[in-house]
Write an enzyme that holds these catalytic residues in place. Structure first.
Site, mmCIF file in Angstrom:
data_model
loop_
_atom_site.group_PDB
_atom_site.id
_atom_site.type_symbol
_atom_site.label_atom_id
_atom_site.label_comp_id
_atom_site.label_asym_id
_atom_site.label_seq_id
_atom_site.Cartn_x
_atom_site.Cartn_y
_atom_site.Cartn_z
ATOM 1 N N TYR A 90 -1.156 -0.286 9.926
ATOM 2 C CA TYR A 90 -1.397 -0.753 8.561
ATOM 3 C C TYR A 90 -0.197 -0.471 7.664
ATOM 4 O O TYR A 90 0.252 -1.334 6.898
ATOM 5 C CB TYR A 90 -2.648 -0.054 8.035
ATOM 6 C CG TYR A 90 -3.076 -0.405 6.645
ATOM 7 C CD1 TYR A 90 -3.741 -1.608 6.373
ATOM 8 C CD2 TYR A 90 -2.871 0.477 5.596
ATOM 9 C CE1 TYR A 90 -4.163 -1.918 5.088
ATOM 10 C CE2 TYR A 90 -3.293 0.177 4.306
ATOM 11 C CZ TYR A 90 -3.936 -1.018 4.057
ATOM 12 O OH TYR A 90 -4.360 -1.315 2.781
ATOM 13 N N SER A 104 0.841 -1.198 0.000
ATOM 14 C CA SER A 104 0.000 0.000 0.000
ATOM 15 C C SER A 104 0.871 1.241 0.000
ATOM 16 O O SER A 104 1.984 1.234 0.547
ATOM 17 C CB SER A 104 -0.909 0.016 1.233
ATOM 18 O OG SER A 104 -1.584 1.250 1.348
ATOM 19 N N LYS A 142 2.202 -3.062 5.661
ATOM 20 C CA LYS A 142 2.278 -3.020 4.203
ATOM 21 C C LYS A 142 3.700 -2.768 3.712
ATOM 22 O O LYS A 142 4.105 -3.280 2.669
ATOM 23 C CB LYS A 142 1.333 -1.942 3.668
ATOM 24 C CG LYS A 142 -0.141 -2.293 3.806
ATOM 25 C CD LYS A 142 -0.489 -3.588 3.080
ATOM 26 C CE LYS A 142 -1.982 -3.778 2.924
ATOM 27 N NZ LYS A 142 -2.330 -5.061 2.256
#
Length: 292
Positions: A171, A158, A175
């Protein structure tokens, strides 16, 4: 030309909804036999519903494709092993793995709980590690047994991890880890006929639809004739390409948004200063200005 994945068996985790569902549908439309893996959890990783994976299998079958469902938990080795067994029992082989499963729990870093950190790292990073570990070992063993292996792993990173995003430290850390993991396993597994790449999709998903500011940005256009830049299906052709037998790419990360595909450049050295001896802090106060 269709059927670019004809004869290949593709496993897609998190394939019950959104981007993962689109990957599974396109793989099947391109001739692959597909294992649709999804526990049916919410975007935050809570709950479960086996009907989610089953619905995608039914959709593929109704369109003339071939698929089976899996509700195995891919954040643990046992679950990843059962997922592999499902593919082998159903189709006798496996040629591609798309690690799309993951969860999201946004929080400003100084307010983040241990649970919010651990759950996202588990759902994202370990949910990629376990299938890669199990499927990678399977392909290594096949190669060592003398079989010709032409396998492909596609992981999902991401921009939150590679560029950064406020409120997504858990997150983003996961990622970024997935991008690094992808590059390393590409180096380690290449000798066995396994390629590994990652994508950073920019699309409308469950994870974006409730994020203030993002939800409006990725909304479908009001004009039904206009190109829907953020439709999750726009990302899937890139994934399908990476899954094709003859694709040469490995160890790369690709950004995919609408009709735009970019290759991310890896971390690289920038400007340098070198005294040839140990620095003093006073010297660095001056010389480091050229680097920062």
């Amino acid at each position: 030309m269709t059927n670019q994945l004809d004869g290949r068996v593709i496993v897609v985790t998190g394939a019950g909804r959104g981007v993962g569902r689109e990957h599974a549908l396109l793989a099947a439309a391109e001739g692959a036999r597909v294992v649709v893996n999804d526990t049916g959890t919410g975007a935050d990783g809570r709950g479960s519903d086996p009907a989610v994976a089953a619905a995608v299998v039914a959709e593929i079958t109704a369109a003339g494709g071939t698929a089976v469902a899996s509700t195995d938990d891919v954040t643990i080795i046992d679950g990843a092993q059962q997922l592999l067994r499902t593919a082998l029992d159903a189709f006798g082989a496996v040629h591609g793995l798309v690690n799309n499963a993951g969860i999201l729990r946004d929080r400003m870093f100084v307010n983040m709980s241990e649970e919010e950190w651990d759950d996202v790292i588990t759902g994202q990073l370990r949910g990629t590690f376990a299938p890669c570990r199990v499927f990678g070992a399977h392909w290594r063993d096949r190669a060592k047994a003398g079989d010709e292996v032409k396998a492909s792993i596609v992981n999902v990173s991401s921009t939150s991890g590679l560029i950064g995003a406020v409120g997504q430290s858990n997150y983003g850390a996961a990622k970024a880890g997935i991008a690094s993991l992808t590059q390393i396993i590409a180096q380690e597994l290449g000798r066995y006929g396994v390629r590994a790449n990652a994508i950073t999709p920019v699309a409308r998903t469950r994870m974006t639809q409730d994020v203030p500011g993002i939800k409006e940005l990725v909304a479908a256009p009001e004009d039904p004739e206009a190109f829907d830049v953020f439709h999750p299906g726009n990302v899937s052709p890139v994934v399908a390409y990476l899954l094709t037998e003859q694709c040469p790419a490995t160890g790369s990360v690709f950004y995919a948004k609408g009709g735009e595909v970019r290759q991310f450049l890896p971390w690289t050295y920038g400007r340098v200063i070198d005294k040839g001896a140990r620095w003093t802090v006073e010297e660095l106060q001056k010389e480091m200005a050229d680097l920062v």
